[in-house]
Design an enzyme around this catalytic site. Structure first.
Site, short mmCIF file in Angstrom:
data_model
loop_
_atom_site.label_atom_id
_atom_site.label_comp_id
_atom_site.label_asym_id
_atom_site.label_seq_id
_atom_site.Cartn_x
_atom_site.Cartn_y
_atom_site.Cartn_z
N TYR A 1 6.63 3.92 -7.39
CA TYR A 1 6.43 5.09 -6.53
C TYR A 1 4.98 5.58 -6.62
O TYR A 1 4.35 5.91 -5.61
CB TYR A 1 7.35 6.23 -6.95
CG TYR A 1 8.79 6.07 -6.54
CD1 TYR A 1 9.20 5.04 -5.69
CD2 TYR A 1 9.77 6.95 -7.00
CE1 TYR A 1 10.54 4.91 -5.32
CE2 TYR A 1 11.10 6.83 -6.62
CZ TYR A 1 11.48 5.81 -5.78
OH TYR A 1 12.79 5.68 -5.41
N ASP B 1 -5.43 -10.90 -2.64
CA ASP B 1 -6.62 -10.70 -3.47
C ASP B 1 -6.68 -11.73 -4.61
O ASP B 1 -5.79 -11.76 -5.47
CB ASP B 1 -6.58 -9.28 -4.05
CG ASP B 1 -7.88 -8.90 -4.75
OD1 ASP B 1 -8.78 -9.76 -4.84
OD2 ASP B 1 -7.98 -7.76 -5.21
N HIS C 1 -11.06 -5.10 0.86
CA HIS C 1 -10.76 -5.83 -0.38
C HIS C 1 -10.19 -4.87 -1.44
O HIS C 1 -10.81 -3.89 -1.81
CB HIS C 1 -12.05 -6.48 -0.91
CG HIS C 1 -11.87 -7.21 -2.19
ND1 HIS C 1 -12.90 -7.44 -3.08
CD2 HIS C 1 -10.76 -7.78 -2.74
CE1 HIS C 1 -12.44 -8.11 -4.12
NE2 HIS C 1 -11.15 -8.33 -3.94
#
Lengths: 144, 144, 144, 144, 144, 144, 144, 144, 144, 144
Positions: free
Chosen positions: I114, I64, I22
């Site tokens: 990034y 999620d 999770h």
């Protein structure tokens, strides 16, 4: 460095000498010996001579008294058949000064010596310039 | 072993010396130096003295001419403040015999020396028994 | 880079050449040789020609004087039976310019050459475009 | 070797060039550059010159058009302040022959160059003897 | 990604193709082939079909002209003896479109194919769903 | 096993003791010490008591005479503030029997001890059941 | 350390004992046994005696009831043919105290013992000084 | 965890099941099986029973329809010759509930089973307490 | 390959997806993304498009629901400020077809993307040619 | 498997439990916990429930009596603020049945729990489906 142990013995070498048991063999190889292609484990002592290494090792373990010849030399080949390696006399003195029993050396053919080195527990690569200066030691029993 | 290269130089050491570039540093450490805890790469030359190693290395690369002090020594500590390490004279002769320019050595504090050793490309662990015999070399440019 | 050693020799290669002992062999392979599938250790010198590598290596060790043919070539196969590899003349000059004794090359069959390469200490993978340009060298004794 | 790819490109190098993405940098270092101490990944091309490597790489990817200066040089230091590295002209021709846009090179200080090299994806260690011959390339986008 | 090289070729795969020399073999395996248990080196191209991989590889190297059958297929087994794998026709077109000489494929028994795969330089694991879609390529000589 | 070296010293431990230099520290930890989570290098001597290990080690190197307290103990914590670890008396005898100078031990807080253990060259994990039985030794100079 | 498990059992040793299955063998070797050259996995218990190790292990698994001799000793050699190793009586008591069935030991020749040790799952290197004190145990079935 | 995949399947296990190809075998071993000494790859599922693992795996691949017996059991030995392992009935139901064709199990001798396990792609070590509960599955072809 | 799992999912990828918990994130990167320099773990799916990979992954885990934006895109940069990446519409459809709740994507700056990729559990390197086609997924809770 | 040790404890897990010392922590994580991204060492017990693992571990070591809360739970987050995890009652019973002193659990915030898990000696990944079922244990002192 440690108290009472020759400075020529490296940390890796003393570990290997201690790991060896009864009957395990170690080769002290001269500078021209193909140590890296033959040895299962190679300890490098570049720039050192064989007699100093031999003396230092024989302070740490006895030779095997269960076999007739716990010390093996490489026989001179046909090309060098008249050569009498003078360094063998040094070896003889060092070995017998460190032993209660009289130790007789055995000589074996160059290629048999290679095969035996391949089975040895380790090969020490020195910078010894003398020819036919390779020597195999068979470890004996520690009793104290 | 190879033609024209000192027998004291091991295969691993020559590889490291060749890998080093302009400005990289190497420590030639005495036998009491904590080489394994400080060095990023450690080459063991147990049983050898520093001057022989120093001579052999300076045959293979020049010192760095882009800095004032390409050679660094470890300063004597308070406890040994009256000690004049005689081995430094040997180092001075060896270094200047191998250099066209006059090389002045720099001395740095023991713990600064440790920090510098931690950044060096490699540390060579010798068996040198003289105290304060550690020396750092900064590699120069190969021009031919 | 180091003083006095050819720039074509990599750090890994000089380590390998120094590790080799009397009788160990090294293959300088052309660009089409299956170096990675045959070699126990492979040193890559992509983009270089064999003659330059051969010259650089023979500055560093002598050939084995204990065998009749310390240099081995790969024989041309049936398909190329009329081919006379001109690069062999270059090899001949380089080898004999670096030797006091006259060295005769031995040619062996392609698949025998593969088997011998599998036993060699190392294979150098070059970018040589000439065909049948592979060559095996047997290291001799360092005496000084 | 493969069809259509320069023989100077090693298998490891082409893998690295292909792994690089938009904005990743590669250093083509001269023979005195401390490649092994600075590079995260080091590809050795000992004995080769930088211009040949530069040409070969620019056949395989475009420079980054999202920044002003996709090419970086190492500025001459105070000691060499009058030096005009002639090899930079060669680099200029090679880079601009391989680009549709006019590429301006940027020069950065020696120690800034080192820091940038430490962040680069890879460093190629050549045998280039010219001074200040190091060059950084920033990879652009592949669009076809 | 690189200019001029198929996007289906991974960095690891191009490295392997470049490392291969004359006579080395590579297996392009279908999705049911036991690639991981047979291959010395396994390159995964999950989800791709064999013909696309075959086309991409044949752009990079020629097949071996020193043997009669540089392409090997897995023969259908007794259970599938009436099966004519249609994908073989595609392979035939791709191979002969990339070759000057007429290439005849050779079929070998399933278990012989496994043994040959075990000796191959690498096995590529694709997601090809066609049965008997495995193919072995023998690399030829790069001449330019 | 080797002549003249305690049987309680393992091959790995003697290697580590020999690698250590002037000022490097080693922890002899009791059985409840979190040796594996704190130690950079862990040597296991399960089932042994600290005093035997301490005696064996002090045969092999002297303590550091360049600092006031070359021996460090872990102070009892608040919860055990009335505890007087009797094993400390044993340590005192062993240490001072092996030293020409009178050695005073220093006690440091439990969590400071952990931090110091994290910087030590090695941690020896014993099976000592006494509480607060951990001890740090700082290696001195080998002079002969 | 863990509740209910002998302090002589190291973390690595309990892992190995738990990994072993029905019929797997473990050697408890005396201090002179060549454990490192024979063992596939070596667990070091330097400085300990064999009987303590034997007792601790037999608390953790039963011997194999599917063979006649789940315990093997090394026979005395010709040189020691009159030696009756007293430690064998201790072994006998420990083994039979931990077993419902009467266990008969089998003796095998020294070199056969070495071969069997090479096939064992692990070798435990103790510091036992008694001669011929090596013992092999064959693990039985865990039924609860 | 992932949607639609049994919680008993570990990340390592699903990777292994997916890597397996047509004809590769996997052993689901009971808790007394010498999994670590026999298996080329070992997946530990300590504390689980074989039937749950068997059910979970047969959801993920079909058995091999190219052989007569894609399921192998370990035959009871002489010592247990009257034992009828009840768990085999469970296996029978699970296997045939997951197959369109009627699957007949084959029983092989204990030591033949060991040899076959050594060649299997992987061995799963469960905590199954039933005796003779080991089972080998041969993976079939995925066709959709 | 396994039943019911997309052929585009490699063994390594499914292992990684199953290992993720999770809140762990995965990047599906386009062909120009610097995957190897940013990713802690890199899975290569060269030659594949992002939408196919996205669809396959969303069959295996939910996004999620404890955060507002479980899907992250890389914002177009100044240079491409007028670009509306059409591939984002495809992503929108795929994501919302696989979710009960309406999912809003969040766009973040290239260099922030990034940094986030560097913290992600893994980066999948595809061969997607569309620009700004990188996408980050945050794994949700498996509840059945 | 070993006598007297729960079958749910794997060889790797018992090694880790034995290596842990006073104050080291272990996380028993539920099936949705990001075990692989947080844990320094991860032991997989896929398919098992937390209570069984908790019971098995508390047979092997006591909790730390030097801190107020040797057991830590993950607090429910805002989204689940009305949730009362019933599994916590089970944990309470298991912990207090295995302890002489009354143990009070401490709850910490989800992200603080993650940070603490990153410092723990190990994380056990179970297949527990209950939410907020993660638990941290701090190992106490073994005194017998």
């Amino acid at each position: 460095m440690l108290k009472g142990i020759s400075k020529i013995i490296s940390p890796e070498l003393i570990k290997i000498l201690m790991e060896m048991g009864h009957g395990d063999e170690i080769v002290i190889a001269d500078g021209n010996f193909p140590a890296e292609s033959k040895g299962q484990r190679v300890v490098r002592l570049d720039g050192h001579k064989v007699p100093e290494v031999l003396s230092a090792i024989l302070k740490l373990f006895p030779l095997d008294s269960y076999v007739d010849n716990p010390v093996i030399l490489m026989e001179t080949t046909v090309k060098d058949k008249d050569l009498k390696p003078q360094i063998w006399d040094k070896y003889n003195k060092i070995v017998n000064n460190n032993s209660n029993d009289k130790i007789e050396f055995k000589q074996i053919d160059r290629f048999d010596f290679y095969k035996r080195a391949e089975k040895a527990y380790a090969v020490i690569a020195t910078g010894e310039m003398a020819l036919y200066a390779n020597i195999i030691l068979k470890k004996g029993i520690i009793t104290d």
